[in-house]
Design a protein around this motif. Structure first.
Motif, mmCIF file in Angstrom:
data_model
loop_
_atom_site.group_PDB
_atom_site.id
_atom_site.type_symbol
_atom_site.label_atom_id
_atom_site.label_comp_id
_atom_site.label_asym_id
_atom_site.label_seq_id
_atom_site.Cartn_x
_atom_site.Cartn_y
_atom_site.Cartn_z
ATOM 1 N N ALA A 199 0.849 -1.192 0.000
ATOM 2 C CA ALA A 199 0.000 0.000 0.000
ATOM 3 C C ALA A 199 0.881 1.236 0.000
ATOM 4 C CB ALA A 199 -0.905 -0.003 1.227
ATOM 5 N N VAL A 200 0.661 2.117 -0.969
ATOM 6 C CA VAL A 200 1.523 3.284 -1.156
ATOM 7 C C VAL A 200 0.775 4.555 -0.780
ATOM 8 C CG1 VAL A 200 2.921 4.584 -2.801
ATOM 9 C CG2 VAL A 200 2.693 2.089 -3.044
ATOM 10 N N THR A 201 1.389 5.345 0.091
ATOM 11 C CA THR A 201 0.868 6.656 0.474
ATOM 12 C C THR A 201 1.893 7.709 0.082
ATOM 13 O OG1 THR A 201 -0.329 5.742 2.372
ATOM 14 C CG2 THR A 201 0.078 8.117 2.369
ATOM 15 N N THR A 202 1.456 8.745 -0.609
ATOM 16 C CA THR A 202 2.351 9.825 -1.023
ATOM 17 C C THR A 202 2.278 10.975 -0.029
ATOM 18 O OG1 THR A 202 2.061 9.236 -3.358
ATOM 19 C CG2 THR A 202 2.919 11.425 -2.879
ATOM 20 N N VAL A 203 3.442 11.457 0.401
ATOM 21 C CA VAL A 203 3.489 12.588 1.320
ATOM 22 C C VAL A 203 3.056 13.847 0.567
ATOM 23 C CG1 VAL A 203 4.934 13.969 2.865
ATOM 24 C CG2 VAL A 203 5.419 11.531 2.558
ATOM 25 N N ALA A 204 2.098 14.570 1.136
ATOM 26 C CA ALA A 204 1.666 15.835 0.532
ATOM 27 C C ALA A 204 2.629 16.922 0.992
ATOM 28 C CB ALA A 204 0.238 16.155 0.944
ATOM 29 N N ALA A 205 3.786 16.992 0.316
ATOM 30 C CA ALA A 205 4.831 17.919 0.725
ATOM 31 C C ALA A 205 5.357 18.680 -0.481
ATOM 32 C CB ALA A 205 5.982 17.167 1.404
ATOM 33 N N SER A 206 5.941 19.833 -0.203
ATOM 34 C CA SER A 206 6.624 20.583 -1.245
ATOM 35 C C SER A 206 8.062 20.082 -1.324
ATOM 36 C CB SER A 206 6.575 22.075 -0.930
ATOM 37 O OG SER A 206 7.193 22.327 0.326
ATOM 38 N N CYS A 207 8.989 20.940 -1.702
ATOM 39 C CA CYS A 207 10.395 20.556 -1.791
ATOM 40 C C CYS A 207 10.899 20.070 -0.439
ATOM 41 C CB CYS A 207 11.216 21.757 -2.257
ATOM 42 S SG CYS A 207 12.994 21.470 -2.323
ATOM 43 N N CYS A 208 11.767 19.071 -0.461
ATOM 44 C CA CYS A 208 12.333 18.553 0.788
ATOM 45 C C CYS A 208 13.232 19.578 1.462
ATOM 46 C CB CYS A 208 13.112 17.264 0.530
ATOM 47 S SG CYS A 208 14.715 17.510 -0.289
ATOM 48 N N GLY A 209 13.677 20.590 0.728
ATOM 49 C CA GLY A 209 14.514 21.620 1.298
ATOM 50 C C GLY A 209 15.989 21.480 1.000
ATOM 51 N N MET A 210 16.386 20.331 0.468
ATOM 52 C CA MET A 210 17.804 20.124 0.194
ATOM 53 C C MET A 210 18.225 20.804 -1.105
ATOM 54 S SD MET A 210 20.565 18.836 1.391
ATOM 55 C CE MET A 210 20.599 17.318 2.322
#
Length: 287
Positions: free
Chosen positions: A210-221
């Protein structure tokens, strides 16, 4: 760095430019060398693996995993590379404004890939920023038929597998993993090019995952940005908006998946958890 480089013992972060709070990537003892890797196919390959600089020197096992998965899927896999220095897409130069150097590196890569593409092979890459440079910036840096044709034949690892799966051409036998859940973080380039659905589809080929995608913008790196002393706090603040809390909240038996080299290092630095490339996840699930 201060301990290992003569003359830097008393250097400040501002002088070095790199944050002392960020561990540097470790060189791999056995980097990926196209000329030394086994498994080159007889005749023209169906797929040419473009192994980027980060994968070559730091995480070559991702390329080896991808080659195993592609071969298991029924494709003849070649590896692009000249006899000398490994290939580079030129993005690292381009982001620093060094356009001439970027054009030179892109030219080397195009010269290595174009003959394979002319014979009908598709180009498959692992690092989103590098592979998608072939689709976006390279045709602008090096206008011409070779650049346009190569760009049209360039696919991310997940894009290619999802494409072949939809067409019914993917004969990939996978078995369930011990982990039954995966938390997926998307690289900015994957999001910008609309590739995230294909990444989730490819992970979903693993039975019972089961795959869940993080609702995030850029990781910041953002490449070298997060390693620089003046940007470290900003980099971590960006990651703390959504990504790092989601990883910390994930159960211990949840796979953390991120295709971006920088993204994986941000996750490790911020949470202590190891994120994996999709190619490694699929290689672990090979029957």
């Amino acid at each position: 760095l201060r301990d290992r480089v003569p003359g830097l013992a008393g250097a400040s972060e501002s002088l070095l430019g790199l944050s002392a709070r960020r561990p540097l990537p470790a060189w791999h003892a056995h980097p990926f060398r196209a000329s030394r890797e086994a498994g080159q196919p007889e005749g023209a390959p169906d797929v040419v693996l473009f192994v980027d600089t980060f994968t070559t020197w730091f995480e070559p096992d991702n390329a080896r995993a991808a080659a195993r998965v592609l071969a298991a899927g029924g494709f003849r896999v070649g590896v692009a590379g000249p006899a000398g220095r490994p290939l580079c897409c030129g993005r690292t130069f381009l982001t620093a404004g060094l356009v001439d150097q970027a054009r030179a590196e892109a030219g080397r890569t195009l010269a290595a890939l174009a003959p394979h593409v002319a014979r009908g092979a598709l180009v498959v890459g692992l690092e989103p920023a590098c592979l998608l440079t072939l689709r976006d910036e390279v045709p602008a840096l090096l206008p011409g038929a070779d650049a346009r044709t190569t760009a049209a034949a360039a696919f991310l690892f997940e894009e290619f597998l999802a494409r072949e799966h939809r067409a019914g051409r993917l004969a990939l036998a996978l078995t369930p993993l011990a982990q039954r859940r995966a938390l997926l973080h998307g690289h900015c380039h994957q999001k910008a090019f609309g590739a995230m659905a294909d990444v989730a589809t490819t992970l979903g080929l693993v039975p019972g995952l089961a795959v869940t995608t993080v609702a995030a913008s850029c990781c910041g790196m953002a490449g070298a940005f997060g390693y620089e002393a003046e940007h470290h706090a900003t980099s971590m603040a960006m990651a703390e908006l959504d990504l790092l809390p989601a990883v910390r909240e994930a159960a211990a038996d949840t796979l953390i998946v991120a295709d971006g080299f920088s993204c994986r290092h941000q996750i490790r630095d911020g949470t202590g958890r190891a994120a994996r490339h999709v190619a490694h996840v699929l290689a672990d699930a090979l029957a």
